[in-house]
Design an enzyme around this catalytic site. Structure first.
Site, PDB file in Angstrom:
ATOM      1  N   ARG A  44       0.869  -1.190   0.000  1.00 54.98           N
ATOM      2  CA  ARG A  44       0.000   0.000   0.000  1.00 54.98           C
ATOM      3  C   ARG A  44       0.895   1.226   0.000  1.00 54.98           C
ATOM      4  O   ARG A  44       2.112   1.125   0.121  1.00 54.98           O
ATOM      5  CB  ARG A  44      -1.025  -0.008   1.168  1.00 54.98           C
ATOM      6  N   ARG A  87      -7.344  -0.390  -6.710  1.00 53.81           N
ATOM      7  CA  ARG A  87      -7.617   0.724  -5.790  1.00 53.81           C
ATOM      8  C   ARG A  87      -7.792   1.995  -6.629  1.00 53.81           C
ATOM      9  O   ARG A  87      -7.013   2.241  -7.542  1.00 53.81           O
ATOM     10  CB  ARG A  87      -6.477   0.903  -4.772  1.00 53.81           C
ATOM     11  N   GLN A 192      -1.993   2.544  10.056  1.00 54.42           N
ATOM     12  CA  GLN A 192      -0.708   2.617   9.338  1.00 54.42           C
ATOM     13  C   GLN A 192       0.337   3.411  10.130  1.00 54.42           C
ATOM     14  O   GLN A 192       1.531   3.140  10.020  1.00 54.42           O
ATOM     15  CB  GLN A 192      -0.905   3.284   7.962  1.00 54.42           C
ATOM     16  N   ASP A 233      -1.942  10.957  -2.118  1.00 56.96           N
ATOM     17  CA  ASP A 233      -2.334   9.897  -3.061  1.00 56.96           C
ATOM     18  C   ASP A 233      -2.680  10.436  -4.437  1.00 56.96           C
ATOM     19  O   ASP A 233      -2.562   9.724  -5.434  1.00 56.96           O
ATOM     20  CB  ASP A 233      -3.510   9.099  -2.506  1.00 56.96           C
ATOM     21  N   ASN A 243      -5.412  12.359   0.544  1.00 57.45           N
ATOM     22  CA  ASN A 243      -4.471  11.544   1.320  1.00 57.45           C
ATOM     23  C   ASN A 243      -5.306  10.794   2.354  1.00 57.45           C
ATOM     24  O   ASN A 243      -6.528  10.954   2.438  1.00 57.45           O
ATOM     25  CB  ASN A 243      -3.399  12.432   1.971  1.00 57.45           C
ATOM     26  N   LYS A 244      -4.649   9.974   3.138  1.00 56.87           N
ATOM     27  CA  LYS A 244      -5.331   9.127   4.119  1.00 56.87           C
ATOM     28  C   LYS A 244      -6.387   9.887   4.911  1.00 56.87           C
ATOM     29  O   LYS A 244      -6.153  11.021   5.335  1.00 56.87           O
ATOM     30  CB  LYS A 244      -4.263   8.536   5.067  1.00 56.87           C
TER      31      LYS A 244
HETATM   32  O1  MRU Z   1      -4.484   3.302   2.296  1.00 51.57           O
HETATM   33  P1  MRU Z   1      -2.993   3.487   2.193  1.00 51.57           P
HETATM   34  O2  MRU Z   1      -2.238   2.928   3.344  1.00 51.57           O
HETATM   35  O3  MRU Z   1      -2.475   3.022   0.849  1.00 51.57           O
HETATM   36  O4  MRU Z   1      -2.820   5.072   2.243  1.00 51.57           O
HETATM   37  C1  MRU Z   1      -1.533   5.602   2.120  1.00 51.57           C
HETATM   38  C2  MRU Z   1      -1.482   7.081   2.232  1.00 51.57           C
HETATM   39  O5  MRU Z   1      -2.474   7.739   2.387  1.00 51.57           O
HETATM   40  C3  MRU Z   1      -0.134   7.715   2.043  1.00 51.57           C
HETATM   41  O6  MRU Z   1      -0.034   8.902   2.771  1.00 51.57           O
HETATM   42  C4  MRU Z   1       0.048   8.051   0.558  1.00 51.57           C
HETATM   43  O7  MRU Z   1      -0.199   6.921  -0.235  1.00 51.57           O
HETATM   44  C5  MRU Z   1       1.406   8.572   0.254  1.00 51.57           C
HETATM   45  S1  MRU Z   1       2.643   7.324   0.342  1.00 51.57           S
HETATM   46  C6  MRU Z   1       4.126   8.030  -0.054  1.00 51.57           C
END
Ligand code: MRU
Length: 341
Positions: A44, A87, A192, A233, A243-244
């Site tokens: 991920r 995704r 995470q 993202d 982003n997350k």
């Molecule tokens: O759902 P995830 O764990 O894939 O989400 C990841 C994030 O939101 C990260 O901040 C993003 O992908 C940047 S990674 C360099």
């Protein structure tokens, strides 16, 4: 630290669903299995998903190489669609798949392209690491001396081809002696921050304090956070970015408390085709991620659940965007176009 290894005929992924308790590398020789690993978050993080999909494309081309050229081409189109459906939010996935497809086309859309495809996937992986080093060194220059830095989710080596984006900035600033503490939001619902960021920074002996997501505002109010840096993202043309989930609350809190707020990202995360963040597709994930912690039930099984994996932060809340070409400041739309258009 790394999460992706290419062994010539096999893709190895560090199973991030098991960290930090178990470090287990899983072998992949089938592209559809890689799509499933992306969906289930064995791998991920936006750039890591792109790199993995590129290697999956190589695996697919090899497995279909005995077919006649029409069947080969149909199978490759189908594989690309399956990988792309794994995704929806991180644009790096689509960016990497389009780049692999262009490479295939440039080599006659035939099995003759096999070695060129492998070279392209390795280049995507290597370039991601190189971009992260540059992001790290540009980002370190905006970190105040002795800073306590807040980060959210995991934008580290585990989320990329290596070194990390936001954690790359933290790594570079730490190497310069500028970081006194990193506060890692635990990042509900999949943790995470707790499972991956705390683990990754701990391995590098970077001082880290784990906090629950709802603690950040009070730390800012107490003057204990000098900067926020986190990942991305997908960034739209005006600088709005996904982003997350929880990033937006961090941004609002940072704005209210006057704490500089940065996102760090490689150009493969920028989607200039989207005018603003409202157009970014936001993934919704399974209800069990909210009703259970691992296998333990934490909510009534019949409760209604809303579980978006990402949110969009408006560009007005950003202090700067840390990229491999330097730190971009407002006006973001104009400056993003100038550097990446
Ligand atoms: O759902 P995830 O764990 O894939 O989400 C990841 C994030 O939101 C990260 O901040 C993003 O992908 C940047 S990674 C360099």
């Amino acid at each position: 630290m790394e999460a992706i290894q290419w062994r010539g005929d096999t893709l190895l992924l560090l199973d991030q669903t098991k960290l930090p308790v178990t470090e287990e590398w899983l072998p992949y020789t089938d592209a559809y299995q890689v799509a499933s690993a992306i969906r289930t978050m064995v791998v991920r993080g936006a750039p890591a998903i792109g790199v993995s999909a590129a290697y999956a494309y190589v695996l697919a081309a090899r497995s279909f190489s005995a077919l006649d050229s029409a069947s080969f081409s149909a199978q490759m189109t189908q594989t690309k669609a399956v990988l792309a459906a794994s995704r929806p939010t991180a644009v790096n996935l689509f960016w990497a798949l389009d780049r692999m497809e262009r490479c295939l086309m440039a080599h006659g859309n035939s099995p003759q392209a096999l070695s060129a495809l492998e070279r392209e996937a390795i280049a995507i992986h290597r370039e991601d690491m190189e971009m992260n080093r540059r992001i790290g060194s540009f980002g370190a220059s905006v970190v105040p001396e002795g800073a306590s830095i807040l980060t959210h989710c995991n934008a580290g080596a585990l989320a990329t081809g290596g070194y990390g984006t936001a954690l790359g900035v933290i790594r570079a600033a730490h190497a310069q002696g500028k970081v006194s503490m990193v506060y890692a939001d635990e990042t509900r619902p999949l943790l995470q921050g707790a499972r991956l960021t705390a683990y990754e920074l701990g391995k590098d002996q970077i001082p880290t304090t784990l906090i629950a997501d709802n603690m950040a505002a009070s730390l800012m109010r107490a003057g204990r956070i000098q900067m926020v840096v986190l990942g991305c993202d997908r960034m739209a043309a005006n600088g709005d970015f996904a982003n997350k989930i929880g990033t937006y609350s961090v941004a609002v809190n940072a704005h209210f408390h006057g704490v500089p707020f940065y996102t760090a990202l490689p150009s493969s995360t920028i989607d200039l085709a989207l005018s603003d963040g409202g157009k970014i597709p936001i993934e919704e994930r399974a209800r069990e991620e909210m009703t259970h912690l691992s296998d333990v039930q934490t909510a009534p099984l019949d409760v209604q659940v809303f579980n978006p994996a990402f949110d969009v932060t408006p560009h007005q809340l950003l202090t700067g965007i840390i990229t491999e070409k330097g730190v971009i400041y407002p006006p973001f739309q104009e400056n993003l176009k100038k550097h990446f258009g």
